[in-house]
Design a protein around this motif. Structure first.
Motif, PDB file in Angstrom:
ATOM      1  N   HIS A  42      14.952 -14.592 -54.073  1.00  0.00           N
ATOM      2  CA  HIS A  42      16.351 -13.806 -53.824  1.00  0.00           C
ATOM      3  C   HIS A  42      16.543 -12.868 -53.134  1.00  0.00           C
ATOM      4  O   HIS A  42      15.444 -11.818 -52.428  1.00  0.00           O
ATOM      5  CB  HIS A  42      16.373 -13.213 -55.436  1.00  0.00           C
ATOM      6  CG  HIS A  42      16.216 -12.340 -55.833  1.00  0.00           C
ATOM      7  ND1 HIS A  42      15.048 -12.253 -56.589  1.00  0.00           N
ATOM      8  CD2 HIS A  42      17.635 -11.349 -55.908  1.00  0.00           C
ATOM      9  CE1 HIS A  42      14.771 -10.660 -56.735  1.00  0.00           C
ATOM     10  NE2 HIS A  42      15.780 -10.510 -56.285  1.00  0.00           N
ATOM     11  N   VAL A  43      17.240 -11.987 -52.201  1.00  0.00           N
ATOM     12  CA  VAL A  43      18.039 -11.170 -52.044  1.00  0.00           C
ATOM     13  C   VAL A  43      19.284 -10.998 -51.677  1.00  0.00           C
ATOM     14  O   VAL A  43      19.873 -10.900 -52.999  1.00  0.00           O
ATOM     15  CB  VAL A  43      18.615 -12.044 -50.565  1.00  0.00           C
ATOM     16  CG1 VAL A  43      19.175 -13.263 -50.267  1.00  0.00           C
ATOM     17  CG2 VAL A  43      18.114 -11.259 -49.157  1.00  0.00           C
ATOM     18  N   HIS A  44      19.481  -9.374 -51.694  1.00  0.00           N
ATOM     19  CA  HIS A  44      20.413  -8.726 -52.225  1.00  0.00           C
ATOM     20  C   HIS A  44      20.934  -8.000 -50.617  1.00  0.00           C
ATOM     21  O   HIS A  44      19.950  -7.844 -49.428  1.00  0.00           O
ATOM     22  CB  HIS A  44      20.089  -7.295 -52.612  1.00  0.00           C
ATOM     23  CG  HIS A  44      19.232  -7.739 -53.921  1.00  0.00           C
ATOM     24  ND1 HIS A  44      19.731  -7.986 -54.962  1.00  0.00           N
ATOM     25  CD2 HIS A  44      18.130  -7.488 -54.264  1.00  0.00           C
ATOM     26  CE1 HIS A  44      19.417  -8.322 -56.393  1.00  0.00           C
ATOM     27  NE2 HIS A  44      17.467  -7.650 -55.983  1.00  0.00           N
ATOM     28  N   ARG A  45      21.783  -8.470 -50.377  1.00  0.00           N
ATOM     29  CA  ARG A  45      22.382  -8.595 -49.448  1.00  0.00           C
ATOM     30  C   ARG A  45      22.995  -6.172 -49.027  1.00  0.00           C
ATOM     31  O   ARG A  45      22.483  -6.281 -47.691  1.00  0.00           O
ATOM     32  CB  ARG A  45      24.368  -9.017 -49.270  1.00  0.00           C
ATOM     33  CG  ARG A  45      23.547 -10.708 -48.942  1.00  0.00           C
ATOM     34  CD  ARG A  45      24.940 -11.234 -48.872  1.00  0.00           C
ATOM     35  NE  ARG A  45      24.842 -12.774 -48.870  1.00  0.00           N
ATOM     36  CZ  ARG A  45      25.840 -13.328 -49.485  1.00  0.00           C
ATOM     37  NH1 ARG A  45      26.749 -13.428 -50.032  1.00  0.00           N
ATOM     38  NH2 ARG A  45      25.833 -14.520 -49.416  1.00  0.00           N
ATOM     39  N   ASP A  46      23.986  -5.861 -49.863  1.00  0.00           N
ATOM     40  CA  ASP A  46      23.557  -4.295 -49.162  1.00  0.00           C
ATOM     41  C   ASP A  46      23.009  -3.786 -50.784  1.00  0.00           C
ATOM     42  O   ASP A  46      23.190  -2.610 -50.656  1.00  0.00           O
ATOM     43  CB  ASP A  46      25.042  -4.283 -49.624  1.00  0.00           C
ATOM     44  CG  ASP A  46      25.541  -5.461 -48.588  1.00  0.00           C
ATOM     45  OD1 ASP A  46      25.994  -4.964 -47.563  1.00  0.00           O
ATOM     46  OD2 ASP A  46      26.694  -5.809 -49.411  1.00  0.00           O
ATOM     47  N   LEU A  47      21.899  -4.092 -51.098  1.00  0.00           N
ATOM     48  CA  LEU A  47      21.687  -3.690 -52.291  1.00  0.00           C
ATOM     49  C   LEU A  47      19.317  -3.293 -52.204  1.00  0.00           C
ATOM     50  O   LEU A  47      18.716  -3.714 -51.407  1.00  0.00           O
ATOM     51  CB  LEU A  47      21.232  -4.110 -53.577  1.00  0.00           C
ATOM     52  CG  LEU A  47      22.781  -3.907 -54.324  1.00  0.00           C
ATOM     53  CD1 LEU A  47      22.963  -4.600 -55.736  1.00  0.00           C
ATOM     54  CD2 LEU A  47      23.474  -2.702 -54.429  1.00  0.00           C
ATOM     55  N   PRO A  78      13.757  -2.771 -49.047  1.00  0.00           N
ATOM     56  CA  PRO A  78      15.258  -3.431 -48.516  1.00  0.00           C
ATOM     57  C   PRO A  78      15.913  -4.141 -48.687  1.00  0.00           C
ATOM     58  O   PRO A  78      15.702  -4.993 -48.959  1.00  0.00           O
ATOM     59  CB  PRO A  78      14.828  -3.002 -46.802  1.00  0.00           C
ATOM     60  CG  PRO A  78      12.886  -2.596 -47.313  1.00  0.00           C
ATOM     61  CD  PRO A  78      12.433  -3.662 -47.881  1.00  0.00           C
ATOM     62  N   ARG A  79      16.945  -3.564 -48.057  1.00  0.00           N
ATOM     63  CA  ARG A  79      17.472  -4.920 -47.997  1.00  0.00           C
ATOM     64  C   ARG A  79      18.214  -5.668 -47.859  1.00  0.00           C
ATOM     65  O   ARG A  79      16.841  -5.811 -46.415  1.00  0.00           O
ATOM     66  CB  ARG A  79      19.618  -4.616 -48.250  1.00  0.00           C
ATOM     67  CG  ARG A  79      20.205  -3.964 -46.672  1.00  0.00           C
ATOM     68  CD  ARG A  79      21.471  -3.787 -46.777  1.00  0.00           C
ATOM     69  NE  ARG A  79      21.168  -3.999 -44.872  1.00  0.00           N
ATOM     70  CZ  ARG A  79      21.821  -4.212 -44.025  1.00  0.00           C
ATOM     71  NH1 ARG A  79      21.651  -5.301 -44.153  1.00  0.00           N
ATOM     72  NH2 ARG A  79      21.517  -4.260 -42.585  1.00  0.00           N
ATOM     73  N   GLY A  80      18.440  -7.124 -47.942  1.00  0.00           N
ATOM     74  CA  GLY A  80      18.151  -8.033 -46.841  1.00  0.00           C
ATOM     75  C   GLY A  80      16.630  -9.322 -46.799  1.00  0.00           C
ATOM     76  O   GLY A  80      16.940  -9.896 -46.053  1.00  0.00           O
ATOM     77  N   ILE A  81      16.134  -8.451 -47.797  1.00  0.00           N
ATOM     78  CA  ILE A  81      14.523  -8.651 -47.823  1.00  0.00           C
ATOM     79  C   ILE A  81      14.879  -9.438 -48.846  1.00  0.00           C
ATOM     80  O   ILE A  81      15.191  -9.792 -50.212  1.00  0.00           O
ATOM     81  CB  ILE A  81      13.629  -7.913 -48.116  1.00  0.00           C
ATOM     82  CG1 ILE A  81      13.291  -6.879 -46.695  1.00  0.00           C
ATOM     83  CG2 ILE A  81      11.819  -7.879 -48.170  1.00  0.00           C
ATOM     84  CD1 ILE A  81      13.317  -7.130 -44.950  1.00  0.00           C
TER      85      ILE A  81
END
Length: 293
Positions: A42-47, A78-81
């Motif tokens: 999954h991915v977190h755009r800003d976390l 990092p975010r976005g990974i």
């Protein structure tokens, strides 16, 4: 994309806006045990995550790379990974989640910290330091649970302390010579612009013009801070996106080429092979069926 990777707020929660100063702490057990000790990609755009593994271990799959780790260690994501985990059963630890705007604010306090969140990493901790690190995380959870005088200062101090612990035990191969503050800020601005515009395949002089500096100054800053040229940084971001699409989508090679800014799929295949020693079709065949993909 026919097999889109989900974007979550916290794992399993629908995406929503992130507050500027958002910090969250929870036990590793909270989401991992109900998920049978497997967290799907999954991915977190800003976390961003800082994860303490106090007991057990496992593997982290991040943008096509697999990192194995054993307790005690800190995982930095990092975010976005695009990332997922397979934990050893009954692993124990803590998951800290930090908004990207707040993390950048903290990283600006000390330029030595800047490389920490450039790539996902697993940082081994000396066993003798585990109890101190875990106590700091428990204090952080307590600070977040109430609203007392000096709360924000206490939270910042605890987070910075954890990052310093990670810094001192991480092998930061990209650290290189100590970077000046002005150059570090310029490279940070360049990374932001690359994130927005890498699909355009703009030349270095266009980036320099947009950032209001000379091409020479930009090249010097990138060499000093990042250890690579501006063009290499653009290529690195395009390759990251290409690897993500190869792993997590069913797009054709031509469609991926167009998606990352190449007009000629054949040239894209040569570009990919030059950097990763094999054409994209072979790379997908080797890594696309790896566990957790």
């Amino acid at each position: 994309m026919s097999a889109a990777v989900p974007a979550f707020y916290l794992y399993g929660e629908p995406q929503r806006a992130v507050e500027v100063g958002f910090v969250h702490v929870e036990s590793l057990d909270d989401r991992s045990r109900p998920s049978e000790w497997t967290i799907q990609p999954h991915v977190h755009r800003d976390l961003n995550h800082i994860i303490l593994i106090a007991q057990g271990g496992g593997t982290m799959r991040a943008d096509g790379n697999t990192l194995s780790f054993d307790a005690p260690c800190l995982l930095l994501v990092p975010r976005g990974i695009i990332h997922g985990f397979t934990w050893l059963r009954e692993s124990r630890g803590w998951v800290m989640t930090i908004s990207d705007s707040y993390l950048q604010h903290l990283l600006e306090r000390d330029e030595d910290l800047q490389p920490l969140f450039r790539v996902p990493r697993a940082v081994p901790l000396p066993p003798a330091e585990l109890s101190e690190v875990e106590a700091d995380i428990q204090r952080l959870a307590q600070e977040l649970a109430w609203s007392g005088p000096g709360q924000r200062g206490a939270i910042e101090a605890l987070l910075l302390g954890l990052m310093v612990q990670a810094l001192r035990h991480a092998a930061l191969t990209e650290a290189g010579p100590r970077a000046g503050g002005r150059q570090a800020r310029l490279v940070a601005r360049l990374r932001e612009r690359i994130e927005l515009h890498f699909r355009r395949r703009e030349p270095v002089d266009a980036y320099a013009l947009a950032l209001g500096v000379s091409e020479t100054a930009l090249r010097q800053a990138c060499s000093h801070v990042a250890g690579m040229s501006p063009a290499a940084m653009v290529d690195e971001r395009a390759l990251l996106e290409a690897r993500r699409l190869l792993l997590y989508s069913n797009l054709s090679i031509a469609e991926i080429a167009y998606a990352v800014g190449f007009d000629d799929p054949a040239y894209f295949s040569r570009f990919f092979a030059r950097h990763l020693d094999r054409p994209p079709r072979d790379w997908r065949a080797e890594y696309g069926s790896a566990p957790g993909s």
